[in-house]
Design an enzyme around this catalytic site. Structure first.
Site, mmCIF file in Angstrom:
data_model
loop_
_atom_site.group_PDB
_atom_site.id
_atom_site.type_symbol
_atom_site.label_atom_id
_atom_site.label_comp_id
_atom_site.label_asym_id
_atom_site.label_seq_id
_atom_site.Cartn_x
_atom_site.Cartn_y
_atom_site.Cartn_z
ATOM 1 N N SER A 193 -1.257 -38.295 -16.373
ATOM 2 C CA SER A 193 -2.347 -37.651 -17.108
ATOM 3 C C SER A 193 -1.924 -36.306 -17.678
ATOM 4 C CB SER A 193 -3.566 -37.475 -16.193
ATOM 5 O OG SER A 193 -3.300 -36.548 -15.158
ATOM 6 N N SER A 194 -0.901 -35.675 -17.075
ATOM 7 C CA SER A 194 -0.448 -34.357 -17.529
ATOM 8 C C SER A 194 0.462 -34.429 -18.742
ATOM 9 C CB SER A 194 0.298 -33.644 -16.393
ATOM 10 O OG SER A 194 -0.524 -33.483 -15.273
ATOM 11 N N MET B 139 -5.782 -28.854 -13.553
ATOM 12 C CA MET B 139 -6.074 -28.831 -14.977
ATOM 13 C C MET B 139 -6.649 -27.461 -15.336
ATOM 14 S SD MET B 139 -6.970 -31.645 -13.133
ATOM 15 C CE MET B 139 -8.722 -31.987 -13.161
ATOM 16 N N CYS C 156 -8.047 -29.701 -23.058
ATOM 17 C CA CYS C 156 -6.992 -29.510 -22.067
ATOM 18 C C CYS C 156 -6.729 -28.019 -21.962
ATOM 19 C CB CYS C 156 -5.710 -30.244 -22.448
ATOM 20 S SG CYS C 156 -4.332 -29.886 -21.327
#
Length: 400
Positions: free
Chosen positions: A67-68, A319, A105
């Site tokens: 996901s990063s 996050m 993000c």
């Protein structure tokens, strides 16, 4: 024999921002058919990243199969006179065919200012020989302002430095970020009007079918629960969670029920196609632990512990947008976050422990007519260009 069109060659810069990395593109450099929202743009970006990949490896694309690292950013000169650039973020699913545009993000937000300067989107007269440039960014996904303070040395973006960020192997130059009015969207910061709610969930999620939660729209919609209520102590690392499919299903079910309570979806089934938001995080009071790097984090180093899920897996660090939610929630008396940080009075800043180490985040909140709102959240990140050139994408993707 049928002919095949040559690959598209699209100018791009591959960047790390905070503890994430992704492909940065100027909107004007995209094929014309992909400059506007729709299936063509999504198909192009999925093919660029290498999704959907049933092997979950992203071998045939720029993504990193986490996901990063499965992220894309589109930047353009801002249409608003109060901002320098417009920034649009896409979270690309790994093994499914969709791009989630529902949130920002926070980590890659730190790379937008340097990218804008490098790409000529900031007038040269704004850039000093030495000092810093304030880049005003319009975050188009959530329609919020981010102010980045980008260090400049010898007329260029300073990338090297001694600022250390847990979750990133090497030090770099510090970039300050201020998220203005970070409550997400047009709804209330606490969508139910309560700082703590009780969620009804299936028995397989938690015994008794009820769990307390703080539901907040700040930085990114986030569901906070107590680690202890899930049987955790808040010191868990990635393998403790991600190695167990049943645990991941349990946490995803909890996230879906929180999303429904927040009004983000109308049916539980819709959560499957809204993986980026809301986030699910669990909190606990401070205790010592050993981070994933082997670094010892002592109880006195932190105000609380936080672990967060991203795209169905425990995040390796934190996050940036969830860090905003942590900071804002810690500033409001009575939330589960402020309780974990040692009391109900609320705090203007906290240092929290995550799987890779620690992070400090600050926030300013105020209460007007009984409604809480956040005016600003602040943190420091770093960013660096990893590669620049042209990314190649098979041309037939535009026929999607």
């Amino acid at each position: 024999m049928a002919g095949f069109a040559p690959q598209l060659r699209i100018p791009a810069i591959y960047m790390r921002g905070g503890t994430s990395k992704g492909t940065f593109l100027r909107k004007d450099d995209l094929p014309e058919a992909a400059r506007e929202p729709g299936p063509v743009r999504d198909a192009l970006l999925m093919r660029l990243v290498g999704s959907p990949d049933p092997y979950a490896k992203h071998t045939d694309g720029m993504g990193g199969a986490t996901s990063s690292t499965s992220k894309v950013v589109i930047v353009s000169a801002s249409e608003s006179p109060d901002h320098d650039v417009d920034y649009l973020f896409g979270q690309v699913a790994i093994d499914k065919a969709f791009v989630d545009w529902s949130g920002n993000c926070g980590n890659l937000s730190s790379a937008v200012g340097p990218f804008a300067i490098e790409s000529g989107l900031i007038p040269p007269e704004r850039i000093p020989a030495d000092g810093e440039v304030e880049v005003r960014i319009w975050q188009a996904n959530i329609e919020k302002t981010i102010v980045a303070r980008v260090p400049i040395q010898d007329g260029q973006v300073q990338e090297s430095g001694d600022f250390e960020l847990d979750g990133v192997a090497f030090p770099a130059a510090e970039i300050g970020l201020a998220f203005k009015d970070p409550a997400d969207g047009e709804g209330r910061m606490f969508p139910t009007g309560q700082v703590v709610d009780e969620l009804e969930v299936p028995e397989e999620v938690v015994s008794g079918g009820r769990i307390q939660a703080t539901l907040i729209n700040a930085g990114i919609p986030t569901i906070f629960v107590r680690a202890a209520d899930l049987g955790y102590d808040g010191t868990e690392l990635q393998d403790d969670i991600n190695s167990d499919p049943a645990t991941l299903d349990r946490l995803e079910t909890l996230r879906a029920h929180g999303a429904l309570k927040m009004g983000l979806i109308s049916r539980l089934e819709e959560a499957a196609n809204r993986q980026h938001t809301p986030k699910l995080a669990f909190v606990a009071s401070p205790r010592g632990y050993r981070a994933s790097s082997g670094k010892q984090i002592d109880e006195g180093d932190i105000d609380l512990l936080v672990r967060a899920m991203s795209m169905g897996k425990l995040h390796h660090a934190m996050m940036g947008t969830a860090a905003v939610a942590i900071g804002v929630a810690a500033a409001v008396p009575g939330t589960l976050v402020s309780q974990a940080a040692g009391g109900d009075e609320g705090r203007s800043s906290v240092v929290f422990g995550h799987p890779s180490g620690t992070l400090r985040v600050g926030a300013r909140v105020e209460q007007l007519d009984g409604e809480w709102t956040a005016t600003e959240a602040t943190m420091s990140r770093s960013a660096r260009i990893l590669m620049e050139g042209k990314v190649r994408v098979p041309a037939d993707v535009l026929d999607s």
